[in-house]
Scaffold this motif. Structure first.
Motif, mmCIF file in Angstrom:
data_model
loop_
_atom_site.group_PDB
_atom_site.id
_atom_site.type_symbol
_atom_site.label_atom_id
_atom_site.label_comp_id
_atom_site.label_asym_id
_atom_site.label_seq_id
_atom_site.Cartn_x
_atom_site.Cartn_y
_atom_site.Cartn_z
ATOM 1 N N GLN A 1 -12.059 2.028 -2.414
ATOM 2 C CA GLN A 1 -11.220 3.220 -2.241
ATOM 3 C C GLN A 1 -12.005 4.413 -1.714
ATOM 4 N N GLN B 1 -1.155 0.461 6.126
ATOM 5 C CA GLN B 1 -2.456 0.638 5.485
ATOM 6 C C GLN B 1 -2.248 0.961 4.019
ATOM 7 N N GLY B 2 -2.976 0.264 3.164
ATOM 8 C CA GLY B 2 -2.806 0.422 1.724
ATOM 9 C C GLY B 2 -3.009 -0.937 1.082
ATOM 10 N N TYR B 3 -3.013 -0.991 -0.230
ATOM 11 C CA TYR B 3 -3.315 -2.249 -0.905
ATOM 12 C C TYR B 3 -2.066 -2.944 -1.449
ATOM 13 N N GLN C 1 2.880 8.661 1.000
ATOM 14 C CA GLN C 1 2.937 9.324 -0.305
ATOM 15 C C GLN C 1 3.270 10.805 -0.170
ATOM 16 N N GLU D 1 0.525 4.785 6.165
ATOM 17 C CA GLU D 1 -0.679 4.704 5.323
ATOM 18 C C GLU D 1 -0.349 5.049 3.880
ATOM 19 N N LYS D 2 -1.227 4.601 2.992
ATOM 20 C CA LYS D 2 -1.053 4.736 1.545
ATOM 21 C C LYS D 2 0.202 4.000 1.080
ATOM 22 N N GLN E 1 -11.112 -0.017 4.968
ATOM 23 C CA GLN E 1 -9.779 -0.286 4.453
ATOM 24 C C GLN E 1 -8.975 -0.994 5.533
ATOM 25 N N ASP F 1 1.542 9.536 6.299
ATOM 26 C CA ASP F 1 1.219 9.358 4.889
ATOM 27 C C ASP F 1 2.500 9.078 4.099
ATOM 28 N N GLU G 1 1.388 1.314 -1.146
ATOM 29 C CA GLU G 1 0.766 0.679 -2.306
ATOM 30 C C GLU G 1 1.640 -0.379 -2.968
#
Length: 409
Positions: free
Chosen positions: A367, A184-186, A139, A164-165, A8, A137, A167
């Motif tokens: 993922q 980090q994340g999409y 989220q 991270e995460k 990732q 994180d 989105e």
């Protein structure tokens, strides 16, 4: 031994690639909690030493690798060069004197150290002088909680924060405002703004060539004429046939000869890669890398499955699976600009058909969702031992293509 590892990307503020996190499992049917962090790290380190080169997965970028207290105590991090790895201390490791001594030792040896899924605790303050990166994180915590953490650690300016995460672009922008350095994340693989972007003339020409090569029997004369009218396109074709990505078998004296030497399958790949490279020229390079990896992975799945006459269609579907993010508009709007087959459009728009199943498996692999991936592999009757090799092949192929495209894009 087969390695089920996904990578990732971790990007900086400018959406440039900073590193990759490697996510490992022992098999598609062997997921946490059946394999603990110690075993996962041990097998990943062993694999990088004896089964594959870490650079095959991460290129020139460092790899974030999770370490438990046990793997740190056994000195596994020292099996990797400091410039290759970011030692990521798992959130399950409790802070204490034993861990602090190990952290100091690694810091003195030149390693970059990160705290994963950071949970705020005053005792961590003893570690801050030796920590380079703290991962939070996005989220799991509220903006207020995150702000408090960053404020409490402001006396240690050398520490960089990684969100991270992440989105969505809204989360990315909030994280930037809060002071995060890495992300980090999409979020980067989704449209930033819903808008209409017209294709440049060269992009329209490439789209037409994609359509011309979409049939089983391509019209070589017509395709040759298009190339001969565009000196820039011809130059890129000749550069590509001479690149490391394609093993040239003969001296080239005409455009037609270059097309013949390349062959129909390689020509289809070349055109789809070049089209995506051109329309994504102002986008993060990792978006192109992800498109290339998806394309090759989907093609290899189709070849293994044996249910498609033309596996290049799977390649193109994988390549275009991020076209909405590349053009910053909806997938429907983006595909309306391209003369694509209904099979590809149904896969990308309606999630229908075997192409959609390949793309679903590709995304599950990205993922590291091994449970659902195993279910889909079983449904497709694919050999579960071939899938990880296909992914690693796709990653390496994408790395090679990026080098070639940088010379022709």
């Amino acid at each position: 031994m087969y390695f089920y590892a996904a990578r990732q990307p971790i990007l900086d503020k400018d959406k440039n690639l900073f590193a990759y996190e490697l996510l490992f499992r022992d098999g598609l049917d062997n997921v946490f909690p059946n394999i603990d962090g110690h075993e996962a790290t041990t097998k990943l380190i062993a694999g990088s030493q004896f089964e594959f080169n870490l650079e095959d997965i991460t290129g020139t970028k460092p790899a974030f690798i999770n370490f438990t207290l046990e793997t740190l105590q056994k000195g596994y991090a020292s099996l990797l060069a400091p410039e290759q790895v970011v030692v990521e201390i798992l959130e399950t490791v409790q802070p204490g004197k034993r861990l602090l001594a190990l952290v100091k030792e690694l810091k003195d040896a030149g390693y970059t150290l990160a705290l994963d899924d950071y949970i705020h605790n005053p005792v961590w303050r003893h570690f801050y002088p030796y920590i380079d990166i703290i991962k939070i994180d996005f989220q799991a915590l509220s903006v207020e909680q995150i702000s408090k953490i960053l404020n409490d650690i402001k006396d240690f300016p050398a520490i960089k924060f990684l969100a991270e995460k992440v989105e969505t672009h809204e989360q990315f922008e909030i994280a930037q405002q809060l002071g995060f350095t890495y992300f980090q994340g999409y979020f980067f693989s989704k449209p930033e703004v819903i808008q209409s972007k017209s294709l440049a003339p060269s992009e329209i020409t490439l789209a037409e060539l994609l359509y011309e090569t979409s049939s089983a029997e391509i019209n070589l004369r017509k395709i040759t004429e298009v190339f001969e009218r565009d000196v820039n396109l011809s130059y890129k074709l000749l550069r590509y046939t001479n690149s490391a990505a394609f093993k040239r078998r003969a001296e080239i004296s005409t455009i037609k000869q270059a097309l013949v030497v390349l062959g129909a399958e390689e020509l289809k790949k070349f055109l789809s890669v070049l089209f995506t490279a051109q329309v994504s020229s102002n986008k993060p390079i990792e978006l192109m890398s992800l498109s290339l990896t998806r394309a090759r992975f989907a093609e290899l799945l189709a070849q293994s499955h044996g249910q498609m006459k033309d596996t290049a269609m799977a390649f193109l579907a994988g390549m275009l699976s991020l076209i909405d993010a590349i053009l910053d508009e909806t997938m429907e709007s983006a595909l309306s600009k391209l003369p694509l087959s209904n099979e590809i459009k149904n896969a990308l728009l309606n999630n229908e058909g075997v192409l959609a199943q390949y793309l679903a498996l590709v995304k599950l692999y990205e993922q590291a969702n091994w449970t659902d991936a195993a279910t889909l592999i079983e449904q497709l009757k694919l050999d579960p031992k071939e899938v990880p090799d296909a992914y690693h092949d796709a990653v390496q192929w994408a790395n090679l293509q990026l080098q070639a495209v940088s010379g022709v894009a």
